[in-house]
Design an enzyme around this catalytic site. Structure first.
Site, mmCIF file in Angstrom:
data_model
loop_
_atom_site.group_PDB
_atom_site.id
_atom_site.type_symbol
_atom_site.label_atom_id
_atom_site.label_comp_id
_atom_site.label_asym_id
_atom_site.label_seq_id
_atom_site.Cartn_x
_atom_site.Cartn_y
_atom_site.Cartn_z
ATOM 1 N N HIS A 476 23.343 21.978 49.898
ATOM 2 C CA HIS A 476 22.273 22.662 49.310
ATOM 3 C C HIS A 476 22.516 24.177 48.702
ATOM 4 O O HIS A 476 23.365 24.451 49.359
ATOM 5 C CB HIS A 476 20.881 22.670 49.922
ATOM 6 C CG HIS A 476 21.002 23.328 51.322
ATOM 7 N ND1 HIS A 476 21.593 23.158 52.292
ATOM 8 C CD2 HIS A 476 20.263 24.514 51.542
ATOM 9 C CE1 HIS A 476 21.674 23.593 53.412
ATOM 10 N NE2 HIS A 476 20.599 24.794 53.004
ATOM 11 N N ASP A 478 20.065 27.808 48.750
ATOM 12 C CA ASP A 478 18.821 28.401 49.341
ATOM 13 C C ASP A 478 17.840 28.659 48.436
ATOM 14 O O ASP A 478 16.606 28.826 48.846
ATOM 15 C CB ASP A 478 19.172 29.496 50.263
ATOM 16 C CG ASP A 478 19.983 28.685 51.756
ATOM 17 O OD1 ASP A 478 20.002 27.549 51.769
ATOM 18 O OD2 ASP A 478 20.556 29.646 52.522
ATOM 19 N N HIS A 548 26.270 24.963 50.367
ATOM 20 C CA HIS A 548 26.657 25.041 51.840
ATOM 21 C C HIS A 548 26.013 23.674 52.372
ATOM 22 O O HIS A 548 25.010 23.433 52.196
ATOM 23 C CB HIS A 548 26.532 26.257 52.638
ATOM 24 C CG HIS A 548 24.904 26.830 52.569
ATOM 25 N ND1 HIS A 548 24.432 27.289 51.657
ATOM 26 C CD2 HIS A 548 24.137 26.610 53.707
ATOM 27 C CE1 HIS A 548 22.891 27.456 51.970
ATOM 28 N NE2 HIS A 548 23.102 26.964 53.088
ATOM 29 N N ARG A 558 23.778 22.567 69.504
ATOM 30 C CA ARG A 558 24.018 23.835 68.450
ATOM 31 C C ARG A 558 22.899 24.545 68.461
ATOM 32 O O ARG A 558 21.759 24.083 67.455
ATOM 33 C CB ARG A 558 24.757 23.286 67.224
ATOM 34 C CG ARG A 558 24.990 24.193 66.355
ATOM 35 C CD ARG A 558 25.625 23.496 65.076
ATOM 36 N NE ARG A 558 26.134 24.288 63.879
ATOM 37 C CZ ARG A 558 25.154 24.978 63.039
ATOM 38 N NH1 ARG A 558 23.702 24.785 63.103
ATOM 39 N NH2 ARG A 558 25.885 25.640 61.987
#
Length: 645
Positions: A476, A478, A548, A558
């Site tokens: 996508h 941002d 990204h 994570r």
């Protein structure tokens, strides 16, 4: 009366000739429509609601259901796809499309747009060939797109002669003959001007492709030059200059093309575009006259309109709008002037060139190991008490759990003693440090404001993770809606169009998978990857230049601080302002408490009943502690004497 006495017709001499032509055209159109529609045209006029439903392709929503019940699967899929193209945010249809894609017997060619506009099909094909450096095919498809687009433009302009929706809705006072004609004609002209936005807007999108027609000639001049046809390249460059006659880059190109051509070779722009520009400017001139003298309003759809055409009363606002756009748009030239990183020890590990893109950077040593551990402790303590996800299944994949915590929620949890105050404050400080680094690197002369701050943890779900084909976070951009097929990114809601820069501050690396990756606009071609680790900051501009995603987290947890920034103060993060206010209040309370303790210590050292510390193992006299004062609250004479001593 004098006019009639002389035998001359009343009114200006041009009036009868003008209205004679108008009546003839009206008769012609009436007869033509009656012949085509087999009846009075008014009987075939659709209501505005019906027209809007057809523009939104609503009938295809019903058709897909009907075809599915009739077991005509190919037609059901094509109807569903046709509706979905124009309504990409329709959640039910999105689910239906996913079901069709999983169904046995559904062919890939069934997913076709039955209402595809020829100029858009050719345009997207041309961009695809252009990106693949196939300039011969790119030129052919872009020429087809231009031809079909101009035809669609003429069709749109013709439809503008009908009754305008604004006139249907507004109840105006009765106007005189000329006022009524002027009002209707200006509405027709504004509708014709708006047609360029209609053909330049892809179905399902709100934003149009800026400079749709001029951009064709920019692409074509380059493509023709690449295949060695300098004559057509020069013609396209000259045509582009009809829109932007002072464009320095294209003027330089023209000089190069003239030098490459034989001496005396004439280079002229395309006549059809010259006529288009002249007609458009004449219409704009009339509209701006109405704006200035008749109280009309007008939003010019073309950025190439020369400023001298705009009335003096509107030029100030026009310049203000242009300046606002210039300030809001990232200044690529200025961004190359990197400022200092402000914090000792922070290093640039990878820049844009090493990341195979633009406006990208990886920095290390933003946080220490102990700071990472403290924020990880905060994330663990706040687990289940953060934002709406609360450790539930990730919204992007069923194979991971997702936990999120905002800075305000972290500080509020400290008041419930759910998390450590120092850790929550460190989250605020770490994000502010990151903001200063990103600001100094990308916009040293412009202030960056927080748009949103989010402490995020992704945890691999228990069970078999082998062979996962999904992503932890799909590809996508941002601040725009990524359109891989159209090779575009549409800066329109529901995207966060006010976000200018993004950053991720990583906290750990003890997990498998979870790398950040950048792609081309196609969302498939990976251009760079970044492995998370404690204290590593990845920052990049938020637009379509930086699509990204995140690879699947297949084992472990994570955690990172996701950060988004804006150049517009009106879009700054409100929760953060509340969080900073909470910190100030807490620190003020702590200072006040420390001051009270200090005063108490001072009073104890010089006050009313000094008493040496009791020897170890021996209790103090309770009597001397309990009544240092008389019942009146005044120290006794014995105590006063002792205090003086």
């Amino acid at each position: 009366e004098a006019g009639w006495a002389d035998g001359a017709p009343p009114g200006p001499p041009w009036e009868t000739a003008f209205f004679g032509r108008v009546l003839q055209r009206a008769e012609c159109l009436e007869e033509c429509l009656a012949r085509r529609l087999d009846g009075q045209p008014s009987l075939h006029r659709a209501a505005p609601e019906i027209r809007r439903d057809f523009e939104r392709r609503e009938p295809y929503n019903y058709l897909q259901v009907a075809f599915f019940k009739l077991k005509r699967l190919d037609e059901a899929v094509s109807s569903a796809h046709t509706f979905f193209v124009a309504n990409p945010q329709h959640l039910q249809m999105r689910e239906d499309m996913e079901k069709y894609q999983r169904m046995a017997g559904v062919k890939a060619e069934s997913f076709r747009d039955l209402e595809a506009m020829p100029h858009w099909v050719a345009y997207e094909a041309g961009l695809h060939h252009y990106s693949a450096d196939d300039y011969q095919q790119a030129a052919a498809k872009l020429e087809e797109s231009l031809s079909e687009g101009l035809q669609a433009l003429e069709d749109c302009r013709t439809l503008c002669e009908g009754l305008q929706e604004e006139e249907e809705q507004e109840e105006k006072a009765q106007l005189g003959l000329y006022e009524a004609i002027a009002a209707h004609y200006i509405q027709v002209l504004k509708c014709r001007q708006k047609c360029i936005l209609d053909i330049a807007t892809k179905p399902g999108r709100v934003s149009s492709v800026e400079d749709f027609i001029p951009s064709h000639f920019d692409l074509l001049q380059f493509a023709y030059n690449q295949v060695g046809n300098q004559g057509l390249a020069a013609e396209c460059a000259a045509t582009y200059l009809l829109f932007y006659p002072s464009d320095e880059r294209m003027l330089e190109k023209m000089e190069q093309y003239r030098a490459a051509l034989e001496a005396g070779s004439a280079v002229t722009p395309r006549e059809v575009i010259r006529s288009y520009v002249q007609r458009s400017l004449m219409e704009k001139k009339l509209i701006y006259y109405a704006v200035e003298h008749l109280g009309e309003t007008f939003n010019d759809p073309d950025p190439w309109t020369p400023e001298e055409l705009i009335p003096e009363s509107m030029k100030a606002k026009h310049r203000e709008d242009q300046e606002k756009q210039r300030l809001e748009a990232p200044d690529m030239g200025q961004q190359q002037q990197r400022g200092p990183l402000l914090f000792e020890g922070v290093t640039v590990t990878m820049d844009s060139q090493q990341l195979n893109g633009s406006q990208r950077v990886v920095l290390d040593r933003v946080l220490t190991e102990s700071e990472c551990k403290d924020i990880l402790r905060l994330a663990k303590a706040a687990s289940g008490s953060g934002d709406a996800y609360r450790g539930r299944r990730s919204p992007h994949t069923p194979h991971e759990r997702f936990e999120g915590l905002t800075v305000l929620k972290a500080l509020q949890l400290t008041e419930e003693n759910a998390v450590n105050w120092r850790d929550a404050k460190l989250l605020l400080q770490a994000s502010e440090k990151s903001r200063k680094i990103v600001e100094s690197y990308f916009t040293p002369e412009k202030r960056l404001y927080f748009s949103f701050t989010h402490l995020v943890c992704r945890t691999a779900a228990e069970g078999d993770q082998e062979g996962r084909m999904d992503l932890s976070h799909p590809v996508h951009a941002d601040n725009c809606l990524l359109d891989p097929e159209g090779n575009a990114c549409w800066k329109e809601p529901p995207a966060y169009i006010y976000r200018d820069y993004s950053a991720i501050l990583y906290l750990n690396d003890d997990f498998q998978g979870g790398n950040l990756f950048f792609t081309e606009m196609d969302a498939v071609t990976v251009t760079a990857q970044v492995r998370p680790k404690c204290g590593r900051l990845v920052a990049f501009s938020s637009g379509g230049e930086n699509p990204h995603g995140v690879w699947a987290v297949t084992r472990g947890r994570r955690c990172a601080i996701a950060l988004w920034y804006t150049l517009s103060p009106e879009h700054s993060e409100q929760e953060r302002a509340q969080a900073e206010e909470l910190v100030k209040q807490k620190e003020a309370e702590q200072e006040e408490s420390q001051l009270d303790d200090k005063n108490a210590e001072v009073g104890h050292g010089t006050g009313d009943s000094p008493e040496p510390p009791a020897p170890k193992g021996r209790a103090r006299s309770a009597g001397r502690r309990s009544k240092p004062y008389s019942e009146s609250g005044v120290p006794s004479k014995e105590l006063q004497t002792r205090d003086e001593l």
